[in-house]
Design a protein around this motif. Sequence first.
Motif, mmCIF file in Angstrom:
data_model
loop_
_atom_site.group_PDB
_atom_site.id
_atom_site.type_symbol
_atom_site.label_atom_id
_atom_site.label_comp_id
_atom_site.label_asym_id
_atom_site.label_seq_id
_atom_site.Cartn_x
_atom_site.Cartn_y
_atom_site.Cartn_z
ATOM 1 N N PRO A 97 0.907 -1.545 -0.256
ATOM 2 C CA PRO A 97 -0.341 0.188 0.217
ATOM 3 C C PRO A 97 0.632 1.106 -0.039
ATOM 4 O O PRO A 97 2.118 1.356 0.755
ATOM 5 N N GLY A 98 0.514 2.482 -0.633
ATOM 6 C CA GLY A 98 1.156 3.112 -0.591
ATOM 7 C C GLY A 98 -0.715 4.408 0.360
ATOM 8 O O GLY A 98 -0.602 3.960 1.083
ATOM 9 N N SER A 99 0.685 6.194 -0.346
ATOM 10 C CA SER A 99 -1.051 6.771 -0.515
ATOM 11 C C SER A 99 -1.104 7.099 1.032
ATOM 12 O O SER A 99 -1.613 7.211 2.374
ATOM 13 N N ALA A 100 -0.119 7.104 2.014
ATOM 14 C CA ALA A 100 0.274 7.552 3.734
ATOM 15 C C ALA A 100 -0.547 5.727 4.131
ATOM 16 O O ALA A 100 -1.398 6.305 5.271
ATOM 17 N N HIS A 101 -0.834 4.534 3.910
ATOM 18 C CA HIS A 101 -1.877 4.074 4.476
ATOM 19 C C HIS A 101 -2.005 4.145 5.375
ATOM 20 O O HIS A 101 -2.597 3.848 6.546
ATOM 21 N N PHE A 102 -0.794 3.955 5.959
ATOM 22 C CA PHE A 102 -0.403 3.937 8.179
ATOM 23 C C PHE A 102 0.286 4.607 8.314
ATOM 24 O O PHE A 102 0.584 4.817 9.513
ATOM 25 N N GLY A 103 -0.810 5.596 7.927
ATOM 26 C CA GLY A 103 0.043 7.239 8.339
ATOM 27 C C GLY A 103 1.307 7.826 7.841
ATOM 28 O O GLY A 103 2.057 7.370 7.183
ATOM 29 N N HIS A 104 1.339 9.578 7.929
ATOM 30 C CA HIS A 104 2.185 10.368 7.476
ATOM 31 C C HIS A 104 2.678 10.309 8.548
ATOM 32 O O HIS A 104 3.636 10.140 9.881
ATOM 33 N N GLY A 105 4.280 9.701 7.610
ATOM 34 C CA GLY A 105 5.889 9.846 9.064
ATOM 35 C C GLY A 105 6.061 11.437 8.759
ATOM 36 O O GLY A 105 5.376 12.157 8.776
ATOM 37 N N SER A 106 6.791 11.464 9.010
ATOM 38 C CA SER A 106 7.736 13.647 9.584
ATOM 39 C C SER A 106 9.186 12.729 9.483
ATOM 40 O O SER A 106 9.791 11.701 8.851
ATOM 41 N N GLY A 107 10.072 14.073 9.211
ATOM 42 C CA GLY A 107 11.651 14.315 8.587
ATOM 43 C C GLY A 107 11.698 13.247 7.390
ATOM 44 O O GLY A 107 10.754 14.416 6.550
ATOM 45 N N ARG A 108 12.819 13.172 7.150
ATOM 46 C CA ARG A 108 12.907 13.186 5.701
ATOM 47 C C ARG A 108 12.611 12.021 4.461
ATOM 48 O O ARG A 108 11.652 10.806 5.730
ATOM 49 N N ILE A 109 12.267 12.093 3.796
ATOM 50 C CA ILE A 109 11.834 10.974 2.666
ATOM 51 C C ILE A 109 13.250 10.689 2.386
ATOM 52 O O ILE A 109 13.299 11.001 1.271
ATOM 53 N N TRP A 110 13.650 9.402 2.276
ATOM 54 C CA TRP A 110 14.639 9.084 2.140
ATOM 55 C C TRP A 110 14.842 7.878 0.951
ATOM 56 O O TRP A 110 16.009 8.215 -0.208
ATOM 57 N N LEU A 111 13.578 7.365 0.492
ATOM 58 C CA LEU A 111 13.753 6.835 -1.400
ATOM 59 C C LEU A 111 12.865 7.175 -1.669
ATOM 60 O O LEU A 111 11.877 7.264 -1.243
ATOM 61 N N ASP A 112 12.856 7.013 -3.200
ATOM 62 C CA ASP A 112 11.659 7.091 -3.801
ATOM 63 C C ASP A 112 12.122 6.074 -4.929
ATOM 64 O O ASP A 112 13.798 5.912 -5.908
ATOM 65 N N ASP A 113 11.397 5.941 -5.808
ATOM 66 C CA ASP A 113 11.139 5.148 -7.621
ATOM 67 C C ASP A 113 12.625 4.528 -6.740
ATOM 68 O O ASP A 113 12.818 3.641 -7.530
ATOM 69 N N VAL A 114 12.053 3.357 -5.582
ATOM 70 C CA VAL A 114 12.784 2.436 -5.823
ATOM 71 C C VAL A 114 12.242 0.932 -6.944
ATOM 72 O O VAL A 114 11.040 0.967 -7.384
ATOM 73 N N ALA A 115 13.269 0.385 -7.503
ATOM 74 C CA ALA A 115 12.647 -0.806 -8.345
ATOM 75 C C ALA A 115 13.537 -1.949 -8.042
ATOM 76 O O ALA A 115 14.375 -2.244 -9.046
#
Length: 454
Positions: free
Chosen positions: A291-309
């Motif tokens: 699941p995406g779209s913060a299914h388990f709630g919004h985090g805080s601080g940095r977003i370390w990873l994106d476009d993981v493949a």
Amino acid sequence: MDHRLRIIWMSFWVRVCLLFTSSLPAAGVQIRLVGPGSTRCSGRVEVFHGGTWGTVCDDGWDLNDAQVVCKQLNCGTALSAPGSAHFGRGSGPIWLDDVDCSGSESSLTECPHPGFGTEDCEHDEDAGVICSDHIRLVGSGSTRCSGRVEVFHGGTWGTVCDDGWDLNDAQVVCRQMNCGTAVSAPGSAHFGPGSGPIWLDDVACSGSESSLTECPHPGFGTEDCAHDEDAGVICSAFQIRLVGPGSTRCSGRVEVFHGGTWGTVCDDGWDLNDAQVVCKQLNCGTALRAPGSAHFGHGSGRIWLDDVACSGNESSLTECPHPGFGTEDCEHREDAGVICSDHIRLVGPGSTRCSGRVEVFHGGTWGTVCDDGWDLNDAQVVCRQMNCGTAVSAPGSAHFGPGSGPIWLDDVACSGNESSLTECPHPGFGTEDCAHDEDAGVICSGAERRKPVQ
């Protein structure tokens, strides 16, 4: 005593004191941790030079540098290397800048640096450390998050005996070390025998304690063990955890640890292959959903990873292709999550996500299920648990190849309505009279992509 004799006597003792202090190790006089919120093993790093205490600038400050500080202070392992005056601003000189330790040095001042007082910093850049304090993981084949467990007591590092050592105990160690979740709790000196005292034996953690020494035990040094029984841990690695509202051990918002800070993963391109690597890394079976779209709630601080493949074969999420830590164009409403099958998986030659040899996770180890009495009702529970539709068949006789290790379950007698295989009646984990040529399997109706043979 006349005045002259008193002077001679005082001079003698001054020389004795100078001789004694000059023989002290560098760690005793060169470094300290101070500041608001500091402890014996966390705080703003200050070094003693030229008769004055001064700070260290955070330019290039990282875990290798912090590791040297923690080692020098007998404070275990470096958990993070905060900068930006995390423990408050110091005063006076800034003695060190651009410190570049390899991590193997015995003293911070042995690390390469441009020279005492050579800096271009202000005190809002003062460096700090957070160490694991009275615990460390060491030994042959150890990493920051796996190794022989040693605790610091009475001025000496010592080991822990494996009597009663289990995943609950390991979980406390992994949490204390900021290393995610316990994957296994090996004993029998898996990481090599230690030396010196065996400080703890018969440790009985519930798993919720914040420190291993908070767990029930008969007392430091009370043991009947040898070092071939030294206990170890293997944690999920420092870089991953599952958190957030509604999370469990095997489902939640995915967070990774990098640069001394926990941060989230963006859901751009996030899919079951990526989730599969997370579930595997946490010993949580198979990925059921991503699941995406913060299914388990919004985090805080940095977003370390994106476009993981991920391909799904990697052993760690950070091994998967990605554009780099912190390279992202996301917001926390896009935080990625996983839902894993938890204590069950389907593996073996010819297996898919919804067919294979049934294995369950117990006591820190994956093991098989014997086919004695294995039928469609049992298979139905597995298929439901795996989110794989309806049971089509319940093959036995190691249809998907013989497993190895323990045979955890035998004579399973599900009604078919249970939500988990381990809820079904059975005589107890490890109670069996089988061989691996009797390993049970399932074929579910869910049409799923094939996965690698395990």
